[in-house]
Design an enzyme around this catalytic site. Structure first.
Site, mmCIF file in Angstrom:
data_model
loop_
_atom_site.group_PDB
_atom_site.id
_atom_site.type_symbol
_atom_site.label_atom_id
_atom_site.label_comp_id
_atom_site.label_asym_id
_atom_site.label_seq_id
_atom_site.Cartn_x
_atom_site.Cartn_y
_atom_site.Cartn_z
ATOM 1 N N MET A 33 28.210 34.306 45.626
ATOM 2 C CA MET A 33 29.344 33.429 45.345
ATOM 3 C C MET A 33 29.026 32.361 44.302
ATOM 4 S SD MET A 33 31.622 31.021 47.884
ATOM 5 C CE MET A 33 32.324 32.395 48.788
ATOM 6 N N TYR A 37 21.599 40.048 48.378
ATOM 7 C CA TYR A 37 22.211 40.666 49.547
ATOM 8 C C TYR A 37 22.165 42.194 49.468
ATOM 9 C CZ TYR A 37 24.342 36.109 50.655
ATOM 10 O OH TYR A 37 24.554 34.801 50.972
ATOM 11 N N LYS A 66 51.348 33.798 30.110
ATOM 12 C CA LYS A 66 51.351 33.856 31.566
ATOM 13 C C LYS A 66 49.922 33.756 32.108
ATOM 14 C CE LYS A 66 51.513 38.913 31.423
ATOM 15 N NZ LYS A 66 52.229 40.119 31.873
ATOM 16 N N ARG A 72 58.380 49.933 36.826
ATOM 17 C CA ARG A 72 58.243 48.617 37.438
ATOM 18 C C ARG A 72 59.599 47.923 37.335
ATOM 19 N NH1 ARG A 72 53.446 44.796 35.219
ATOM 20 N NH2 ARG A 72 54.941 44.667 33.499
#
Length: 377
Positions: A313, A265, A37, A135
């Site tokens: 980023m 930043y 998956k 779940r």
């Protein structure tokens, strides 16, 4: 060769060797369910599945119908179990792509039975029992009633029963309790013939607790086949699984800045000495998480270099002061080996404050996967 700014290398030979070692460690009757998956945990589903098919996987497991359809395009002949719930609009694809659904509720039995009638076919299903994950799955004390409904449903064929351990890597006592709940639930199912079904509970983290005299005849293998141990003290370390994926970027530029300069930043890091820095050509848009800011290290020319300031980023800043030979264009290893140094995914995950599964899946789509065969090693 094309110059890549950030890339992941996938060792197909290591994948094949890992599967061979795992199969050799399992009892002969045990079915190998390869969990692929989330794009095979970020490794690339089509290439991983093709090699696993060649190497002896018995069955595949995916998260949803879309992944099952993508996998079916690679090859037929292998059962595909969809581990997640089937949405109403997805029901028709079960027959079209020959997929096996997971059933947790009576409502799903009704819907899938009707879908089978519309397709004029018999749909295989696995019954999931909730033993403490909270779940998917029918609660273990109520398993018998749902089992009887599945067995009576027109158009459905029970092909397996399974559960999922919530803490196989951290809480052996609770895992044992879950196992006992599952085994007791099986005992309550009338006229159950386990020899005709796949019975599975264990995954890579809980594999070591398999008992040879238990009814289990299948295991779900996910991260282990990609060379990552679920936890370091596991007996599975004896299998010596090889890492399949390594993660790399490049040095974009180098520059010198004086002591006292703030970096990136938010000014979360301030240089305490005159420093030589490298700006890497990858950031959180590629899979280096911001949680690794001021925590992670990378390998350049065989030396570990710390990440400075906040990961951005598209770029990440590292300290090259103690690696004066580093230059623009150099290969940078984020996960993997370089020289005598190695950063394993577990260490990377600690810096990223996540689990290895998440670290692999977080390497983004803009990062090309480069596949190597055994002949290229």
């Amino acid at each position: 060769m094309k110059a890549y700014r950030c890339w992941a290398e996938i060792d197909l030979g290591a994948l094949e060797r890992n599967l061979g070692r795992i199969r050799a460690a399992l009892p002969p009757h045990m079915q190998y369910v390869a969990v692929v998956k989330a794009d095979a945990y970020g490794h690339g589903m089509p290439r991983m599945v093709a090699r696993l098919m060649q190497s002896g996987a018995s069955m595949f497991a995916v998260a949803n119908v879309y992944e099952g359809a993508e996998l079916r395009e690679v090859g037929r002949g292998w059962p595909i179990l969809v581990l997640g719930p089937i949405l109403p609009e997805e029901e028709r694809y079960l027959a079209e792509y020959d997929l096996t659904a997971t059933i947790s509720t009576p409502e799903e039995v009704d819907r899938l039975s009707a879908a089978a009638a519309r397709a004029n076919t018999i749909l295989p299903v696995h019954l999931k029992i909730d033993t403490g994950m909270g779940r998917l799955g029918v609660w273990h004390e109520d398993a018998a009633s749902l089992y009887e409904k599945v067995m009576a449903a027109a158009g459905l064929k029970l092909a397996g029963i399974f559960t999922h351990f919530s803490s196989a890597d951290t809480d052996p006592a609770f895992t044992s309790e879950q196992r006992n709940r599952f085994l007791h639930a099986l005992e309550t199912l009338p006229d159950l013939d386990t020899s005709k079904l796949l019975i599975h509970a264990d995954n890579s983290a809980g594999l070591e607790s398999l008992s040879p005299d238990s009814p289990f005849n299948a295991v779900r293998i996910g991260l282990l086949q990609f060379g990552c141990l679920p936890y370091p003290d596991s007996f599975l370390a004896e299998l010596k699984p090889e890492p399949v994926l390594s993660f790399h970027t490049r040095v974009g530029i180098t520059k010198s800045l004086p002591a006292g300069t703030s970096i990136s930043y938010g000014q979360t890091f301030q240089l305490t000495r005159d420093s030589r820095l490298g700006v890497l050509t990858a950031g959180y848009g590629d899979g280096i998480p911001t949680t690794a800011s001021n925590r992670a290290q990378v390998i350049i020319r065989g030396h570990r270099c710390p990440v400075l300031g906040r990961v951005t980023m598209d770029q990440t800043i590292v300290d090259l002061t103690d690696c004066p030979e580093a230059q623009a264009g150099d290969r940078v290893t984020l996960i993997g080996h370089q020289g005598d140094e190695c950063i394993e995914v577990q260490e990377f995950s600690q810096w990223a404050m996540c689990i290895p599964w998440e670290a692999f899946c977080s390497i983004t789509k803009r990062v090309p996967r480069l596949y190597r065969t055994s002949r290229e090693q």
